[in-house]
Design an enzyme around this catalytic site. Structure first.
Site, PDB file in Angstrom:
ATOM      1  N   HIS A 170       2.032   3.332  -9.149  1.00 16.80           N
ATOM      2  CA  HIS A 170       2.130   1.734  -9.239  1.00 16.80           C
ATOM      3  C   HIS A 170       3.066   1.357 -10.345  1.00 16.80           C
ATOM      4  O   HIS A 170       3.603   0.169 -10.300  1.00 16.80           O
ATOM      5  CB  HIS A 170       0.653   1.378 -10.149  1.00 16.80           C
ATOM      6  CG  HIS A 170      -0.668   2.053  -9.238  1.00 16.80           C
ATOM      7  ND1 HIS A 170      -0.678   1.810  -8.097  1.00 16.80           N
ATOM      8  CD2 HIS A 170      -1.759   2.623  -9.566  1.00 16.80           C
ATOM      9  CE1 HIS A 170      -2.032   2.068  -7.594  1.00 16.80           C
ATOM     10  NE2 HIS A 170      -2.499   2.569  -8.645  1.00 16.80           N
ATOM     11  N   ARG A 184     -12.671   1.656  -7.679  1.00 13.98           N
ATOM     12  CA  ARG A 184     -11.561   3.044  -7.889  1.00 13.98           C
ATOM     13  C   ARG A 184     -11.973   3.593  -9.521  1.00 13.98           C
ATOM     14  O   ARG A 184     -12.589   2.989 -10.261  1.00 13.98           O
ATOM     15  CB  ARG A 184     -10.345   2.472  -8.018  1.00 13.98           C
ATOM     16  CG  ARG A 184      -9.613   2.316  -6.630  1.00 13.98           C
ATOM     17  CD  ARG A 184      -8.398   2.016  -6.543  1.00 13.98           C
ATOM     18  NE  ARG A 184      -7.927   1.708  -5.187  1.00 13.98           N
ATOM     19  CZ  ARG A 184      -6.957   2.120  -4.891  1.00 13.98           C
ATOM     20  NH1 ARG A 184      -5.663   2.395  -5.607  1.00 13.98           N
ATOM     21  NH2 ARG A 184      -6.425   1.794  -3.540  1.00 13.98           N
ATOM     22  N   SER A 199      -7.835  -5.707  -4.739  1.00 20.89           N
ATOM     23  CA  SER A 199      -8.615  -6.156  -3.902  1.00 20.89           C
ATOM     24  C   SER A 199     -10.014  -6.154  -4.662  1.00 20.89           C
ATOM     25  O   SER A 199     -10.028  -5.190  -5.550  1.00 20.89           O
ATOM     26  CB  SER A 199      -8.848  -5.273  -2.372  1.00 20.89           C
ATOM     27  OG  SER A 199      -9.245  -3.967  -2.603  1.00 20.89           O
ATOM     28  N   ASP A 238       0.799  -1.314   0.012  1.00 21.42           N
ATOM     29  CA  ASP A 238      -0.036   0.143  -0.055  1.00 21.42           C
ATOM     30  C   ASP A 238       0.934   1.230   0.121  1.00 21.42           C
ATOM     31  O   ASP A 238       2.116   1.397   0.287  1.00 21.42           O
ATOM     32  CB  ASP A 238      -0.962  -0.059   1.057  1.00 21.42           C
ATOM     33  CG  ASP A 238      -1.840   1.013   1.047  1.00 21.42           C
ATOM     34  OD1 ASP A 238      -2.441   1.398  -0.010  1.00 21.42           O
ATOM     35  OD2 ASP A 238      -2.524   1.302   2.128  1.00 21.42           O
ATOM     36  N   GLY A 239       0.403   2.212  -0.618  1.00 21.04           N
ATOM     37  CA  GLY A 239       1.211   3.709  -0.663  1.00 21.04           C
ATOM     38  C   GLY A 239       1.477   4.124  -1.856  1.00 21.04           C
ATOM     39  O   GLY A 239       2.181   5.174  -1.862  1.00 21.04           O
ATOM     40  N   SER A 274      -7.576  -4.737   5.697  1.00 18.88           N
ATOM     41  CA  SER A 274      -8.297  -4.584   4.414  1.00 18.88           C
ATOM     42  C   SER A 274      -8.812  -5.803   3.654  1.00 18.88           C
ATOM     43  O   SER A 274      -8.737  -6.085   2.479  1.00 18.88           O
ATOM     44  CB  SER A 274      -7.583  -3.587   3.431  1.00 18.88           C
ATOM     45  OG  SER A 274      -7.036  -2.479   4.175  1.00 18.88           O
ATOM     46  N   LEU A 306      10.845 -20.458  -4.846  1.00 17.47           N
ATOM     47  CA  LEU A 306       9.420 -19.572  -4.253  1.00 17.47           C
ATOM     48  C   LEU A 306       8.202 -19.780  -4.958  1.00 17.47           C
ATOM     49  O   LEU A 306       8.153 -19.776  -6.122  1.00 17.47           O
ATOM     50  CB  LEU A 306      10.065 -18.172  -4.194  1.00 17.47           C
ATOM     51  CG  LEU A 306       9.089 -17.009  -3.843  1.00 17.47           C
ATOM     52  CD1 LEU A 306       8.928 -17.153  -2.137  1.00 17.47           C
ATOM     53  CD2 LEU A 306       9.599 -15.887  -4.326  1.00 17.47           C
TER      54      LEU A 306
HETATM   55  C1  IPE Z   1      -5.228  -2.774  -0.033  1.00 17.27           C
HETATM   56  O1  IPE Z   1      -4.879  -1.328  -0.057  1.00 17.27           O
HETATM   57  C2  IPE Z   1      -5.518  -3.498  -1.150  1.00 17.27           C
HETATM   58  C3  IPE Z   1      -4.137  -3.605  -1.802  1.00 17.27           C
HETATM   59  C4  IPE Z   1      -3.040  -3.457  -1.390  1.00 17.27           C
HETATM   60  C5  IPE Z   1      -4.338  -4.421  -2.823  1.00 17.27           C
HETATM   61  P1  IPE Z   1      -6.070  -0.388  -0.271  1.00 17.27           P
HETATM   62  O2  IPE Z   1      -5.695   1.003  -0.585  1.00 17.27           O
HETATM   63  O3  IPE Z   1      -7.187  -0.761  -1.106  1.00 17.27           O
HETATM   64  O4  IPE Z   1      -6.626  -0.325   1.218  1.00 17.27           O
HETATM   65  P2  IPE Z   1      -7.679   0.398   1.858  1.00 17.27           P
HETATM   66  O5  IPE Z   1      -9.105   0.817   1.277  1.00 17.27           O
HETATM   67  O6  IPE Z   1      -7.001   1.815   2.090  1.00 17.27           O
HETATM   68  O7  IPE Z   1      -7.967  -0.261   3.273  1.00 17.27           O
HETATM   69  C1  IPE Z   2      -1.620   0.238  -3.154  1.00 19.61           C
HETATM   70  O1  IPE Z   2      -1.389   1.297  -3.304  1.00 19.61           O
HETATM   71  C2  IPE Z   2      -1.771  -0.250  -4.685  1.00 19.61           C
HETATM   72  C3  IPE Z   2      -3.319  -0.936  -5.098  1.00 19.61           C
HETATM   73  C4  IPE Z   2      -4.390  -0.897  -3.998  1.00 19.61           C
HETATM   74  C5  IPE Z   2      -3.908  -1.607  -6.126  1.00 19.61           C
HETATM   75  P1  IPE Z   2      -2.686   2.703  -3.369  1.00 19.61           P
HETATM   76  O2  IPE Z   2      -3.108   2.944  -4.854  1.00 19.61           O
HETATM   77  O3  IPE Z   2      -3.767   2.243  -2.506  1.00 19.61           O
HETATM   78  O4  IPE Z   2      -1.941   4.059  -2.872  1.00 19.61           O
HETATM   79  P2  IPE Z   2      -2.588   4.857  -1.567  1.00 19.61           P
HETATM   80  O5  IPE Z   2      -2.844   4.065  -0.408  1.00 19.61           O
HETATM   81  O6  IPE Z   2      -3.780   5.661  -2.443  1.00 19.61           O
HETATM   82  O7  IPE Z   2      -1.508   5.568  -1.407  1.00 19.61           O
HETATM   83 MG    MG Z   3      -4.115   2.333  -0.369  1.00 23.51          MG
END
Ligand code: IPE
Ligand code: IPE
Ligand code: MG
Length: 257
Positions: free
Chosen positions: A42, A76, A70, A25-26, A201, A136
């Site tokens: 990404h 999105r 997810s 995430d992030g 999540s 792996l």
């Molecule tokens: C969790 O990240 C899903 C993935 C990393 C694929 P999200 O960014 O979707 O999570 P929430 O919605 O903030 O909990």
């Molecule tokens: C995780 O990063 C990737 C996916 C959920 C596909 P995010 O796209 O959720 O990035 P943030 O959380 O908005 O920074």
């Molecule tokens: Mg996120």
């Protein structure tokens, strides 16, 4: 000796987690901090996937399971969903020769029938091309959620009961485990979430019952081998008691030694 080697030296190779799961995430915030479009995050995140896969493979970890998309992520903006699907397919196709070289087997879990055909085909080709690899197991959770998986398992069990091949009194933990998408894997020992949020999540809900949870503020595109080594070191400093007392665990460890 570089900084990574110093960290790796601190890892006890005899006590590695067998299965590491990660919530990557992030990415969006990483891009925004640089004044870029979320999708650039990404793109950059793919490099982190390569790094954690390489280190897992080099260390001899058996299973790495990455949350890539997810069930909820379908909500999105369409443009971001399209970019992500395209990127996942492209990245996997590009990385396939290296996965084979490193003896990494690609495995997919999730409602893959929801994926666009092009991305699905690329992923499936990689799955076939790496089927013979026995190092792996890299699992990508795509269009995946823990509740989706549990609902799916309940449907299978209900069907078996209906057909008379299963008596409700026989249903136990193992029955459910066998019906999950991860039926052939041990539960994760360690779950890492990057990006600073302390939540799961909808990831591997059944399987993480006794996983060690490690949350880090590091954004996924900044998560490299050193940050992963830090998580492994932290994991090895924990005492996994599985409901027992600390004294019991220490006694058990003596017997194993
Ligand atoms: C969790 O990240 C899903 C993935 C990393 C694929 P999200 O960014 O979707 O999570 P929430 O919605 O903030 O909990
Ligand atoms: C995780 O990063 C990737 C996916 C959920 C596909 P995010 O796209 O959720 O990035 P943030 O959380 O908005 O920074
Ligand atoms: Mg996120």
């Amino acid at each position: 000796m570089d900084a990574l080697d110093k960290k790796l030296e601190q890892i006890d190779m005899m006590r590695l987690p067998r299965h590491v799961a990660m919530i990557m995430d992030g990415n969006g915030r990483w891009a925004k901090l640089r004044g870029q479009d979320r999708c650039m995050g990404h793109v950059e995140g793919v490099n982190s996937v390569r790094k954690v896969t390489e280190l897992s493979s080099d260390l001899g970890i058996d299973y790495l399971t990455l949350y890539a998309f997810s069930t909820e992520n379908w909500n999105r903006p369409q443009e971001e969903v399209d970019t992500l699907m395209h990127l996942i397919g492209m990245a996997i196709e590009r990385e396939t020769p290296d996965l084979i070289k490193n003896n990494v087997h690609l495995n997919l879990i999730g409602a893959l029938d929801r994926m666009p055909q092009e991305a699905y085909d690329r992923l499936h080709r990689c799955e076939l091309a790496t089927a013979h690899c026995n190092g792996l197991t890299l699992t990508l959770a795509l269009s995946y959620s823990g509740r989706w998986e549990i609902v799916d398992a309940v449907k299978k069990i209900a069907q078996d009961v209906k057909e008379g091949s299963l008596d409700p009194s026989q249903i136990d933990d193992a029955t459910i485990q066998r019906c999950l998408a991860t039926y052939d894997m041990p539960d994760p020992d360690l779950l890492i979430r990057t990006g600073g949020d302390n939540r799961v999540s909808n990831y591997l809900l059944w399987q993480i019952a006794y996983s060690e949870l490690y949350f880090t503020p590091t954004l996924w595109p900044d998560f490299g081998k050193e940050a992963y080594a830090d998580a492994l070191i932290a994991y090895q400093q924990r005492e996994r008691r599985f409901g027992k007392t600390s004294e019991q665990v220490q006694e058990d460890n003596k017997i194993i030694k």
